[in-house]
Design an enzyme around this catalytic site. Structure first.
Site, short mmCIF file in Angstrom:
data_model
loop_
_atom_site.label_atom_id
_atom_site.label_comp_id
_atom_site.label_asym_id
_atom_site.label_seq_id
_atom_site.Cartn_x
_atom_site.Cartn_y
_atom_site.Cartn_z
N GLY A 129 30.92 -50.98 6.03
CA GLY A 129 29.76 -50.16 6.19
C GLY A 129 30.25 -48.86 6.71
O GLY A 129 31.18 -48.24 6.16
N ILE A 155 27.74 -49.27 -4.49
CA ILE A 155 28.48 -48.13 -5.18
C ILE A 155 27.47 -47.61 -6.17
O ILE A 155 27.11 -48.19 -7.10
CB ILE A 155 29.78 -48.73 -5.97
CG1 ILE A 155 30.64 -49.11 -4.74
CG2 ILE A 155 30.36 -47.25 -6.55
CD1 ILE A 155 30.96 -48.25 -3.38
N HIS A 276 -10.60 -31.14 8.49
CA HIS A 276 -10.60 -31.79 9.88
C HIS A 276 -9.25 -31.36 10.55
O HIS A 276 -8.13 -31.29 10.13
CB HIS A 276 -10.77 -33.14 9.73
CG HIS A 276 -11.76 -33.73 8.98
ND1 HIS A 276 -13.02 -33.39 9.19
CD2 HIS A 276 -12.08 -34.38 7.95
CE1 HIS A 276 -14.08 -33.89 8.64
NE2 HIS A 276 -13.29 -34.49 7.63
N GLN A 277 -9.50 -30.92 11.94
CA GLN A 277 -8.27 -30.60 12.44
C GLN A 277 -7.21 -31.73 12.74
O GLN A 277 -5.93 -31.38 12.76
CB GLN A 277 -8.65 -30.33 13.98
CG GLN A 277 -7.51 -29.51 14.69
CD GLN A 277 -8.15 -29.02 16.13
OE1 GLN A 277 -8.30 -29.96 16.99
NE2 GLN A 277 -8.19 -27.75 16.39
N ILE A 335 -2.44 -39.85 4.95
CA ILE A 335 -3.33 -38.79 4.52
C ILE A 335 -4.21 -39.22 3.50
O ILE A 335 -5.43 -39.15 3.43
CB ILE A 335 -2.74 -37.39 4.31
CG1 ILE A 335 -2.59 -36.92 5.66
CG2 ILE A 335 -4.05 -36.55 3.55
CD1 ILE A 335 -1.56 -35.49 5.61
N GLU A 361 25.63 -42.39 2.92
CA GLU A 361 26.47 -41.28 3.13
C GLU A 361 26.74 -41.03 4.78
O GLU A 361 26.85 -39.91 5.30
CB GLU A 361 26.28 -39.77 2.55
CG GLU A 361 26.42 -40.06 1.08
CD GLU A 361 26.46 -38.91 0.38
OE1 GLU A 361 26.80 -37.81 1.04
OE2 GLU A 361 26.13 -38.61 -0.92
N GLN A 365 22.52 -42.53 12.87
CA GLN A 365 23.15 -42.78 14.08
C GLN A 365 24.59 -42.34 13.96
O GLN A 365 24.98 -41.65 14.97
CB GLN A 365 23.12 -44.31 14.26
CG GLN A 365 21.63 -44.66 14.56
CD GLN A 365 20.74 -44.87 13.57
OE1 GLN A 365 21.08 -45.06 12.49
NE2 GLN A 365 19.43 -44.42 13.84
#
Length: 378
Positions: A129, A155, A276-277, A335, A361, A365
């Protein structure tokens, strides 16, 4: 978008927008449901030169710099992230060959990519990994050849690649110092492709295993020198992470645009939910983070074009932009509500596509480890 583009960038961006709107977006859902590699679409894209953006003009490529490529890849991923990935991975492999390979190798692979062929970047293994130094796919020298044995996993483009850039170790005990890179033609005896991954997202991009059984490679297909594999992989991945940041930004921008369009139309309480806020604040946060992701990506690209070392900046751009893409697409589903969860609307696909950008890639972390290491050395 607040970034000022050059006239060339504007023209190329508009060309890609037109291509994605006419040739890709109308068919993306169908390909996604089947998990099918869109060969005909990609053939048209290659004919436009979208698969060879970083190949030098002497080999027939566009010779674009990283700043311009980031603009264009963002636009491609805005339309369809799997298509963007399929078109750019060969360039990732070519980065290694351009920076470390011979003129003959650059000509061979550069001209192949321009002709519409693929070269995979075969680094990842099932058991190692994120730790490339723990690779078990090995090689030995035998006269004028190297013999490779082992397997690679996850791959991109492996099922369709004509060449593979294979990273193999001389001795696992050597760790990163044992890795070397080889150009392996797919029709070489002993090369076989494994199962195609049935992925959650990015389903228009092919991902599969590769297996090497006593594969003999001429010594002139060693890229650079023995033991340089880890260095060239990390150098190439720095550029790859810029482009990951660009693509993730494109996905996030599409999620924002779809959210705004829906919020202006949806009126369950007699007025659009865009008034709407609670919804406005979600949209505002999306816009803030997308602008920041775009600028971080642009910064890393410019520094790379100026010849600077960019491991920290590329890791920042990649991790931030991909986290933004995941948040933005999740917010877009929220939404749109029940419609957002339906495959009849595009945002659930955007959310599925976005997730892998936090993983491939180098997981986010791992990126934070790179960033912290660089900061602590400053």
């Amino acid at each position: 978008m607040a970034i000022i583009l050059t006239e060339e960038q504007k023209e190329l961006k508009a060309l890609i927008r037109e291509f994605m709107e006419n040739e890709v977006i109308p068919f993306a859902q169908e390909y996604d449901e089947r998990g099918e590699f869109p060969e005909e679409i990609l053939k048209k894209a290659h004919e436009m030169g979208l698969g060879c953006m970083n190949i030098e003009e002497e080999f027939g490529g566009s010779g674009l710099n990283n700043e311009t490529m980031a603009v264009l890849i963002e636009e491609m991923a805005y339309g369809e992230a799997g298509v963007s990935t399929s078109l750019t991975v060969s360039g990732l492999a070519y980065e290694c060959i351009r920076d470390f390979g011979s003129q003959e190798q650059k000509k061979l692979i550069g001209e192949a990519i321009v002709a519409g062929k693929y070269i995979s970047f075969a680094l990842t293994e099932a058991d190692s990994g994120s730790n490339a130094g723990a690779a078990r796919c090995g090689y030995v020298a035998d006269g004028d050849e190297y013999v490779i044995n082992g397997s690679k996993a996850f791959i991109t483009n492996a099922s369709y690649a004509d060449y593979h850039l294979v990273f193999a170790t001389k001795d696992p005990a050597l760790g990163v110092r044992g890795l070397s890179a080889f150009i392996v033609a797919n029709d070489t005896p002993g090369v076989s492709r494994g199962k195609k991954e049935n992925k959650m997202g990015l389903r228009l991009s092919n991902t599969s295993d590769l297996h090497f059984d006593n594969v003999r490679v001429p010594k002139d297909m060693l890229v650079g020198k023995e033991g340089l594999g880890f260095k060239m992989a990390m150098t190439s991945l720095d550029v790859g992470r810029i482009l990951i940041g660009a693509a993730a930004t494109g996905i996030a921008q599409r999620a924002l645009d779809e959210s705004v369009k829906y919020a202006k139309q949806r009126s369950p309480f007699g007025q659009p939910i865009a008034t709407h806020q609670a919804v406005q604040f979600i949209i505002a946060d999306m816009a803030i983070e997308i602008e920041a992701a775009r600028l971080l990506t642009k910064n890393a690209a410019i520094l790379k074009d100026q010849g600077m070392r960019i491991s920290k900046e590329a890791a920042i751009a990649k991790s931030f932009a991909s986290d933004v893409a995941m948040r933005a697409t999740t917010d877009a589903v929220q939404i749109l509500g029940g419609y957002g969860y339906s495959k009849e609307y595009p945002v659930e696909k955007l959310m599925r596509d976005a997730k892998v950008y936090q993983i491939f890639e180098g997981t986010n972390q791992i990126q934070r480890m790179v960033i912290a290491g660089a900061v602590l050395k400053e």
